[in-house]
Design a protein around this motif. Structure first.
Motif, PDB file in Angstrom:
ATOM      1  N   UNK A   1      41.481  48.793  46.076  1.00 52.78           N
ATOM      2  CA  UNK A   1      42.092  47.648  46.733  1.00 52.78           C
ATOM      3  C   UNK A   1      41.180  47.128  47.848  1.00 52.78           C
ATOM      4  N   UNK A   2      40.914  45.817  47.817  1.00 52.31           N
ATOM      5  CA  UNK A   2      40.089  45.181  48.829  1.00 52.31           C
ATOM      6  C   UNK A   2      38.592  45.307  48.606  1.00 52.31           C
ATOM      7  N   UNK A   3      38.183  45.968  47.539  1.00 56.67           N
ATOM      8  CA  UNK A   3      36.758  46.139  47.254  1.00 56.67           C
ATOM      9  C   UNK A   3      36.294  45.135  46.212  1.00 56.67           C
ATOM     10  N   UNK A   4      34.995  44.815  46.175  1.00 62.05           N
ATOM     11  CA  UNK A   4      34.480  43.906  45.157  1.00 62.05           C
ATOM     12  C   UNK A   4      34.667  44.483  43.749  1.00 62.05           C
ATOM     13  N   UNK A   5      34.705  43.586  42.778  1.00 57.46           N
ATOM     14  CA  UNK A   5      34.905  44.002  41.383  1.00 57.46           C
ATOM     15  C   UNK A   5      33.781  44.917  40.920  1.00 57.46           C
ATOM     16  N   UNK A   6      32.563  44.662  41.317  1.00 56.05           N
ATOM     17  CA  UNK A   6      31.413  45.457  40.867  1.00 56.05           C
ATOM     18  C   UNK A   6      31.062  46.584  41.836  1.00 56.05           C
ATOM     19  N   UNK A   7      32.009  47.054  42.614  1.00 56.94           N
ATOM     20  CA  UNK A   7      31.732  48.099  43.596  1.00 56.94           C
ATOM     21  C   UNK A   7      31.363  49.406  42.895  1.00 56.94           C
ATOM     22  N   UNK A   8      30.405  50.108  43.480  1.00 57.94           N
ATOM     23  CA  UNK A   8      29.971  51.410  42.986  1.00 57.94           C
ATOM     24  C   UNK A   8      30.236  52.420  44.093  1.00 57.94           C
ATOM     25  N   UNK A   9      30.940  53.494  43.778  1.00 57.15           N
ATOM     26  CA  UNK A   9      31.170  54.552  44.746  1.00 57.15           C
ATOM     27  C   UNK A   9      29.991  55.514  44.678  1.00 57.15           C
ATOM     28  N   UNK A  10      29.422  55.827  45.838  1.00 56.06           N
ATOM     29  CA  UNK A  10      28.258  56.703  45.865  1.00 56.06           C
ATOM     30  C   UNK A  10      28.376  57.680  47.025  1.00 56.06           C
ATOM     31  N   UNK A  11      27.897  58.881  46.817  1.00 59.68           N
ATOM     32  CA  UNK A  11      27.845  59.877  47.870  1.00 59.68           C
ATOM     33  C   UNK A  11      26.470  59.816  48.515  1.00 59.68           C
ATOM     34  N   UNK A  12      26.427  59.735  49.830  1.00 61.34           N
ATOM     35  CA  UNK A  12      25.151  59.724  50.536  1.00 61.34           C
ATOM     36  C   UNK A  12      24.613  61.143  50.575  1.00 61.34           C
TER      37      UNK A  12
END
Length: 98
Positions: free
Chosen positions: A15-26
């Motif tokens: 919710x509230x994130x862009x459609x092409x958002x990628x979740x990544x661990x730093x």
């Protein structure tokens, strides 16, 4: 639109994130064997400690199956560390490798 993750979901709410958002661990670099390390507070930890990994069949078939002791909610809480809006794989890689 509101989105609440199910209890068994591994990804956090989008919710509230862009459609092409990628979740990544730093990551915090690599260990002596080339495995990724992560930040846990101000301390660098190995992936085994970061994800609380253990060998499920250690007693009779060691090295065949690994699982995490973290709950799905705990795993979800690790992911929103860095959200990237991208349009191509090349952009994802260039951002993650910075």
């Amino acid at each position: 639109m509101s989105e609440q993750p199910r209890d068994n979901a591994l990804l956090p709410s989008r919710e509230g994130l862009p459609v092409n958002a990628v979740f990544a661990l730093k990551t915090a670099g690599m260990d002596e064997n080339g495995n990724p390390m992560f930040w846990k507070g101000n301390e660098k930890v190995k992936i085994e400690d970061f994800l609380a990994l253990y060998d499920v069949y250690a007693d009779f078939l060691p090295g065949e199956l690994v699982d995490s002791k973290l709950s799905n909610a705990e795993l979800r809480s690790l992911l929103p560390m860095r959200v990237i809006e991208t349009r191509s794989l090349q952009e994802v890689l260039s951002i993650l490798l910075k």
